[in-house]
Motif scaffolding. Structure first.
Motif, PDB file in Angstrom:
ATOM      1  N   CYS A 131       0.810  -1.223   0.000  1.00 22.70           N
ATOM      2  CA  CYS A 131       0.000   0.000   0.000  1.00 22.70           C
ATOM      3  C   CYS A 131       0.840   1.269   0.000  1.00 22.70           C
ATOM      4  O   CYS A 131       0.449   2.268  -0.625  1.00 22.70           O
TER       5      CYS A 131
ATOM      6  N   ASN B  59       0.515   3.860  -2.996  1.00 22.20           N
ATOM      7  CA  ASN B  59       0.016   5.196  -2.693  1.00 22.20           C
ATOM      8  C   ASN B  59       0.944   6.269  -3.255  1.00 22.20           C
ATOM      9  O   ASN B  59       0.497   7.272  -3.836  1.00 22.20           O
TER      10      ASN B  59
ATOM     11  N   LYS C 100       0.220   8.945  -6.259  1.00 24.82           N
ATOM     12  CA  LYS C 100       0.325  10.381  -6.023  1.00 24.82           C
ATOM     13  C   LYS C 100       1.251  11.074  -7.028  1.00 24.82           C
ATOM     14  O   LYS C 100       0.981  12.196  -7.452  1.00 24.82           O
TER      15      LYS C 100
ATOM     16  N   TYR D   2       2.208  14.923  -0.539  1.00 22.44           N
ATOM     17  CA  TYR D   2       1.823  14.788   0.877  1.00 22.44           C
ATOM     18  C   TYR D   2       1.626  16.176   1.497  1.00 22.44           C
ATOM     19  O   TYR D   2       2.409  16.602   2.355  1.00 22.44           O
TER      20      TYR D   2
ATOM     21  N   ASN E 232      -4.139  18.296  -3.867  1.00 24.19           N
ATOM     22  CA  ASN E 232      -4.990  17.156  -4.211  1.00 24.19           C
ATOM     23  C   ASN E 232      -5.596  17.315  -5.605  1.00 24.19           C
ATOM     24  O   ASN E 232      -5.746  16.335  -6.344  1.00 24.19           O
TER      25      ASN E 232
ATOM     26  N   ARG F 130      -5.194  14.947  -8.884  1.00 23.11           N
ATOM     27  CA  ARG F 130      -6.414  14.498  -9.585  1.00 23.11           C
ATOM     28  C   ARG F 130      -6.347  14.796 -11.080  1.00 23.11           C
ATOM     29  O   ARG F 130      -6.751  13.966 -11.912  1.00 23.11           O
TER      30      ARG F 130
ATOM     31  N   ILE G  84      -6.346  -1.223   2.330  1.00 21.41           N
ATOM     32  CA  ILE G  84      -6.048   0.204   2.218  1.00 21.41           C
ATOM     33  C   ILE G  84      -6.058   0.620   0.747  1.00 21.41           C
ATOM     34  O   ILE G  84      -6.581   1.677   0.383  1.00 21.41           O
ATOM     35  N   ILE G  85      -5.489  -0.226  -0.090  1.00 23.91           N
ATOM     36  CA  ILE G  85      -5.456   0.053  -1.532  1.00 23.91           C
ATOM     37  C   ILE G  85      -6.876   0.135  -2.090  1.00 23.91           C
ATOM     38  O   ILE G  85      -7.213   1.054  -2.847  1.00 23.91           O
TER      39      ILE G  85
ATOM     40  N   ASP H 288      -9.647   0.802  -0.452  1.00 24.38           N
ATOM     41  CA  ASP H 288     -10.290   2.022   0.053  1.00 24.38           C
ATOM     42  C   ASP H 288      -9.922   3.214  -0.826  1.00 24.38           C
ATOM     43  O   ASP H 288     -10.767   4.051  -1.157  1.00 24.38           O
ATOM     44  N   THR H 289      -8.643   3.285  -1.210  1.00 22.20           N
ATOM     45  CA  THR H 289      -8.172   4.383  -2.069  1.00 22.20           C
ATOM     46  C   THR H 289      -8.798   4.294  -3.453  1.00 22.20           C
ATOM     47  O   THR H 289      -9.294   5.290  -3.993  1.00 22.20           O
TER      48      THR H 289
ATOM     49  N   LYS I 220     -12.416   5.392  -4.028  1.00 18.71           N
ATOM     50  CA  LYS I 220     -12.657   6.839  -4.026  1.00 18.71           C
ATOM     51  C   LYS I 220     -12.018   7.528  -5.228  1.00 18.71           C
ATOM     52  O   LYS I 220     -12.148   8.739  -5.388  1.00 18.71           O
ATOM     53  N   TYR I 221     -11.319   6.768  -6.059  1.00 18.94           N
ATOM     54  CA  TYR I 221     -10.590   7.365  -7.181  1.00 18.94           C
ATOM     55  C   TYR I 221     -11.569   7.830  -8.251  1.00 18.94           C
ATOM     56  O   TYR I 221     -12.612   7.204  -8.477  1.00 18.94           O
TER      57      TYR I 221
END
Length: 652
Positions: free
Chosen positions: A50, A54, A58, A90, A183, A187, A208-209, A211-212, A215-216
């Motif tokens: 993850c 992540n 990003k 971040y 962010n 995007r 976790i992946i 969950d990400t 929402k993508y």
């Protein structure tokens, strides 16, 4: 014009009730067709890693850095560019550090906000204002739109924009605004994400992946074999559940089940502790990483052995229940000679390392004991009632499939099942033979039945058994080997029995005729199309190349998972396709998120251009472009109907 066409146009007229409305939409769609195509990002074989996932998500596999270089060139130092990139990746974490270290925070805010606004302008320039507006964060939508939109009627533009930024700082909203812009840049850099299989297993964070990903903003997923077995487990299939738990135990990842998904493993632990306390479990060692708590080692080895034996029993019953799978060679529990400590495989006896199986009845080796049945029923209830797992699996079904055709690219995880002559292999399902694209389609169909056909238990059982076959069957397109030699790898000393022979596809990867045949099978042309493939790690350190057949086949599994990095020599490939062409990116291992923030240490990535388009690729050249052209055609027909009096304009 026939009645059906007229009926459709009348329906369309409710949305565009006048000539003016239809004309405006035609102009709008025609303008969109001429915009540059959005950037696509391809990742595969993430295997629960993850943190690295992540970070790559990003930074867009270096896309953010390239945009920084394009925007600022030599006007920023390398250090400032690294700092800006880290802030974009971040923002919240980097702001916490800056607030402690920066002596003049107001000046830093001004400089940073200016740079972020410039970056936002650049990354949003290829999109329509409407699309950008939809992506804007609600709290700052108006302000961001003001800052990134050129205003021809304002004389002193610099003063106008400076005053907006000054006010943001003055009212103490700079931090929130920086986070929102960062962010938004992430995007807008990537328009669409492709995950070419295997989110689960090996690493600690598949939950976790997912969950990400859920929402993508725009994503599709091609199921890998490790995804499909979790999907079967979520459906309540006992053999899939046993496989999922066994692999989690083997790689020291039971925490993913217990803490990540809240699945109660106490029934299995209690059973293993009671049944395997004085049983040798040395064969069932744990391949753990540095995060593993070794105090659990003995317990986990017992659980590992207990669930493995249950798995072999469940799979044996399934294979006997489904003779059409033609997997009788995997029935090995009944081939054990306990006196000689041997097992007969393909007519030959092999020495076994371990034959201490307290729950196996030699006269009826595939029968579960009452205690094993009770354990599996409690585990089944835990899986089917886990809200988070069910949500993730529904997402995999809704956004995924066994393959995807997208913008002249064919995406699949494993292989096209075929023999060594390049002929597509056949599987019989319900008395009908399937091969090629039809095989993918029928397996996809049954996988969905296995999860959704709750009102038809027979169809659901058949579908779930098919999910298990997709996980490890010899003609499965996501497995691609003649057998899954799990039993032999645990118990048989002779390593020649451990071999899993790859499908003929893998011996024909450099044969352009074969690749062209596959592209044609899926309706793609053989000149401008590609196959994007995961599943088998490319061993760069042995000189292997991910690029086959003059770039028509791209195998982008390079070892994203730490478990494979020693074998491959890198930490994965990713692919970026934008309006200029295609770029393959090879990544070095990712140290940690903490290091990326504190030391601004991005993943070192070496990229090279696979293809460069002679002209910039526009939306008109994409699948979306095809849909837009059809919409324009229908709107033009509506205009004609209005002007010919066939349909009357609505009064406004």
């Amino acid at each position: 014009m026939n009645d059906l066409e007229l009926k459709y146009l009348r329906s369309l007229s409710h949305q565009y009730p006048t000539i003016a409305a239809a004309s405006t939409e035609i102009i709008n769609l025609q303008a969109i067709l001429n915009l540059p195509k959005g950037t696509e990002h391809f990742l595969t074989d993430i295997h629960g890693e993850c943190e690295q996932f992540n970070h790559v998500l990003k930074n867009g596999s270096g896309s953010v850095k390239r945009k920084i270089d394009e925007e600022f060139g030599n006007t920023l130092s390398s250090k400032d560019k690294k700092s800006l990139a880290t802030l974009i990746y971040y923002p919240k974490e980097k702001l916490d550090i800056v607030l402690q270290e920066e002596p003049n925070i107001e000046d830093w805010y001004k400089i940073t906000l200016y740079r972020l606004v410039q970056m936002t302008k650049r990354v949003s320039s290829k999109y329509t204002r409407s699309k950008v507006r939809k992506a804007l964060p609600k709290d700052f939508a108006y302000i961001i739109e003001e800052l990134i939109t050129e205003k021809a009627d304002i004389q002193d533009k610099e003063a106008y924009y400076n005053e907006i930024i000054h006010t943001i700082i003055k009212i103490d909203r700079a931090q929130e605004f920086i986070i929102a812009l960062s962010n938004l840049i992430q995007r807008m850099v990537i328009d669409h994400l492709h995950i070419v299989g295997d989110i689960f297993d090996r690493g600690p964070g598949p939950h976790i992946i997912l969950d990400t990903l859920s929402k993508y903003h725009s994503v599709d997923i091609q199921w890998g074999n490790h995804d499909i077995v979790w999907m079967g487990a979520a459906a309540g299939h006992l053999a899939c559940i046993a496989n999922v738990i066994r692999m989690s135990a083997r790689y020291g990842n039971l925490d993913t089940l217990e803490e990540g998904y809240g699945i109660n493993l106490i029934p299995l632990a209690a059973f293993a502790l009671e049944t395997y306390t004085d049983v040798n479990c040395d064969v069932f060692s744990i391949k753990y990483n540095t995060d593993y708590n070794t105090k659990d080692l003995s317990m986990d080895m017992k659980m590992h052995k207990a669930i493995s034996i249950i798995q072999f029993k469940l799979e044996g019953n399934l294979i006997m229940r489904r003779p059409e799978f033609q997997m009788a060679d995997r029935l090995l529990l009944d081939k054990i000679n306990y006196e000689d400590k041997t097992v007969t495989i393909d007519g030959k006896a092999y020495e076994m390392i371990d034959v201490e199986f307290p729950t196996v009845n030699p006269d009826n080796p595939y029968a579960l004991t009452p205690e094993e049945e009770q354990v599996m029923e409690r585990l089944r209830q835990a899986f089917v009632n886990c809200e988070k797992l069910q949500r993730h699996v529904r997402f995999l079904f809704s956004q995924g499939g066994l393959y995807k055709v997208y913008n002249s690219n064919l995406l699949y995880h494993g292989c096209m099942p075929m023999d060594d002559n390049g002929n597509f292999s056949e599987i019989t399902v319900d008395g009908t033979k399937y091969s090629g694209k039809a095989l993918y389609d029928v397996l996809d169909h049954y996988a969905r039945k296995g999860y959704y056909s709750k009102n038809s238990p027979g169809e659901m059982q058949k579908g779930q058994d098919m999910i298990w076959y997709i996980w490890g069957g010899p003609m499965s397109p996501v497995f691609g080997k003649d057998k899954m030699a799990t039993f032999e790898r645990y118990f048989v000393k002779d390593k020649t029995t451990h071999a899993e022979i790859k499908n003929g596809y893998y011996r024909l990867l450099d044969d352009e005729n074969v690749i062209n045949k596959i592209l044609t099978e899926f309706g793609l042309d053989t000149v401008n199309s590609h196959i994007v493939n995961g599943h088998v790690p490319v061993e760069l350190k042995k000189g292997e190349s991910p690029v086959k057949c003059n770039g028509k086949l791209l195998i982008i599994d390079g070892g994203f998972s730490r478990a494979y990095q020693g074998k491959t020599g890198i930490a994965g490939y990713t692919l970026v396709a934008n309006s200029h062409g295609m770029r393959l990116v090879a990544h070095e291992p990712f140290e940690s998120t903490e290091s990326a923030i504190l030391h601004e240490s991005d993943i070192f990535s070496d990229s090279f251009i696979l293809e460069t388009s002679q002209r910039r690729i526009s939306v008109a050249d994409t699948d979306v472009g095809v849909e837009l052209k059809e919409s324009i055609h229908q709107l033009e027909e509506l205009l004609r109907a209005y002007r010919d009096g066939i349909i009357t304009e609505k009064a406004l």
